[in-house]
Design a protein around this motif. Sequence first.
Motif, short mmCIF file in Angstrom:
data_model
loop_
_atom_site.label_atom_id
_atom_site.label_comp_id
_atom_site.label_asym_id
_atom_site.label_seq_id
_atom_site.Cartn_x
_atom_site.Cartn_y
_atom_site.Cartn_z
N ARG A 6 0.82 -1.21 0.00
CA ARG A 6 0.00 0.00 0.00
C ARG A 6 0.86 1.26 0.00
N LEU A 7 2.00 1.19 0.68
CA LEU A 7 2.90 2.33 0.66
C LEU A 7 3.43 2.59 -0.73
N LYS A 8 3.74 1.50 -1.42
CA LYS A 8 4.23 1.65 -2.79
C LYS A 8 3.16 2.27 -3.68
N MET A 9 1.93 1.91 -3.44
CA MET A 9 0.85 2.47 -4.25
C MET A 9 0.56 3.93 -3.87
N GLY A 10 1.11 4.41 -2.79
CA GLY A 10 0.92 5.79 -2.38
C GLY A 10 -0.34 6.04 -1.60
N ALA A 11 -0.94 4.99 -1.06
CA ALA A 11 -2.18 5.17 -0.31
C ALA A 11 -1.92 5.65 1.11
N MET A 12 -0.77 5.34 1.71
CA MET A 12 -0.46 5.71 3.08
C MET A 12 0.94 6.28 3.16
N LYS A 13 1.17 7.04 4.21
CA LYS A 13 2.46 7.67 4.44
C LYS A 13 2.90 7.36 5.86
N GLN A 14 4.15 6.96 6.02
CA GLN A 14 4.68 6.63 7.34
C GLN A 14 5.34 7.86 7.94
N LEU A 15 5.00 8.11 9.21
CA LEU A 15 5.60 9.24 9.90
C LEU A 15 7.05 8.92 10.26
N SER A 16 7.93 9.89 10.06
CA SER A 16 9.32 9.71 10.47
C SER A 16 9.45 9.95 11.97
N ASP A 17 10.62 9.61 12.49
CA ASP A 17 10.84 9.78 13.92
C ASP A 17 10.79 11.26 14.33
N GLU A 18 11.31 12.16 13.45
CA GLU A 18 11.28 13.57 13.78
C GLU A 18 9.85 14.10 13.81
N GLU A 19 9.03 13.69 12.82
CA GLU A 19 7.63 14.13 12.80
C GLU A 19 6.86 13.58 13.99
N ARG A 20 7.08 12.29 14.30
CA ARG A 20 6.40 11.70 15.46
C ARG A 20 6.80 12.41 16.75
N HIS A 21 8.09 12.73 16.89
CA HIS A 21 8.55 13.41 18.10
C HIS A 21 7.96 14.82 18.20
N SER A 22 7.90 15.52 17.06
CA SER A 22 7.35 16.88 17.08
C SER A 22 5.86 16.86 17.41
N VAL A 23 5.12 15.88 16.85
CA VAL A 23 3.68 15.78 17.17
C VAL A 23 3.48 15.49 18.65
N LEU A 24 4.32 14.59 19.20
CA LEU A 24 4.20 14.25 20.62
C LEU A 24 4.51 15.46 21.50
N GLU A 25 5.52 16.24 21.14
CA GLU A 25 5.86 17.42 21.92
C GLU A 25 4.74 18.47 21.84
N GLY A 26 4.13 18.61 20.64
CA GLY A 26 3.03 19.56 20.51
C GLY A 26 1.82 19.17 21.36
N LEU A 27 1.52 17.87 21.40
CA LEU A 27 0.39 17.42 22.24
C LEU A 27 0.67 17.67 23.71
N LYS A 28 1.89 17.40 24.14
CA LYS A 28 2.23 17.64 25.55
C LYS A 28 2.19 19.13 25.89
N LYS A 29 2.61 19.99 24.95
CA LYS A 29 2.57 21.43 25.19
C LYS A 29 1.13 21.91 25.32
N ASN A 30 0.24 21.40 24.44
CA ASN A 30 -1.17 21.77 24.55
C ASN A 30 -1.77 21.31 25.87
N TRP A 31 -1.36 20.10 26.30
CA TRP A 31 -1.88 19.61 27.58
C TRP A 31 -1.40 20.48 28.74
N ASP A 32 -0.16 20.94 28.69
CA ASP A 32 0.37 21.81 29.75
C ASP A 32 -0.41 23.14 29.80
#
Length: 265
Positions: free
Chosen positions: A189-215
Amino acid sequence: MKDLQPIESIYNLIPREEVKKSKAPRYMSTFKESVKFEEKKNKAACKTMGPAKVDVPSPNEYLHKHTKELKLAEKSGFLDSTERAPRCLNEERRRPSVPLRTDQPLMGVQTNKNFINTNVAEAVMAVPKKPQPIFVDSKRGDKHHLETSGLVPKYIKRKDYGATPEYLVKRNEEVKRAQEEYDAYVKERLKMGAMKQLSDEERHSVLEGLKKNWDELHHEYQGLSVVIDTTPKKIHKERLEIEMRQLERDIDLIERHKVIYIANN
């Protein structure tokens, strides 16, 4: 008031009408007619004139002596001295018959075996009997067999001790095969372009943003007044709690899964 009046009173001279108490209606059963009918129906079933007519016993049929005593059954016939009654139906379990009086015993049988020395040698060479292991579980000395108690580690001496059971091996293989098929499907499915995998930097940035909103929400929640007595204050507090709870679920979801796929659409 009647009890307070004396016995001799002028009011007692006035004649009074006698009040008669009315009785309750007499109880009448609903089954009266049916009972009368059944009584008349069976009234003359066994009706007789005078004493019952019974046959008079004959004078010759009186009770004789020893007639009520138990008697043994008579034997069908007598056995001869050479015949014997069978004691057991199974021929294999039957004991040998007692020799007859006319049978001649075996003569001239001799042996050189010394039974005294033989018994002494067997007693000397015999292996002493080991006591059976037991355990006591009360102050009164109640004994129980140790081997069947489960306290003896006899299962660790088995050949298959510590080995993984076959059903667990098969189950692990099936889980591994299913995981491989799923990974292959995801790659396709990735080859067909239906889904995109988050990189470690994107995952870390999303996690930090969620924690900042929670604070930020938590800081705002801590600044609420102690007494919440109006409807707008209650609604504001409930909204903050719902948003904080949702952020906590999202943070836990991202922390538990290292690989995250996002649909392009």
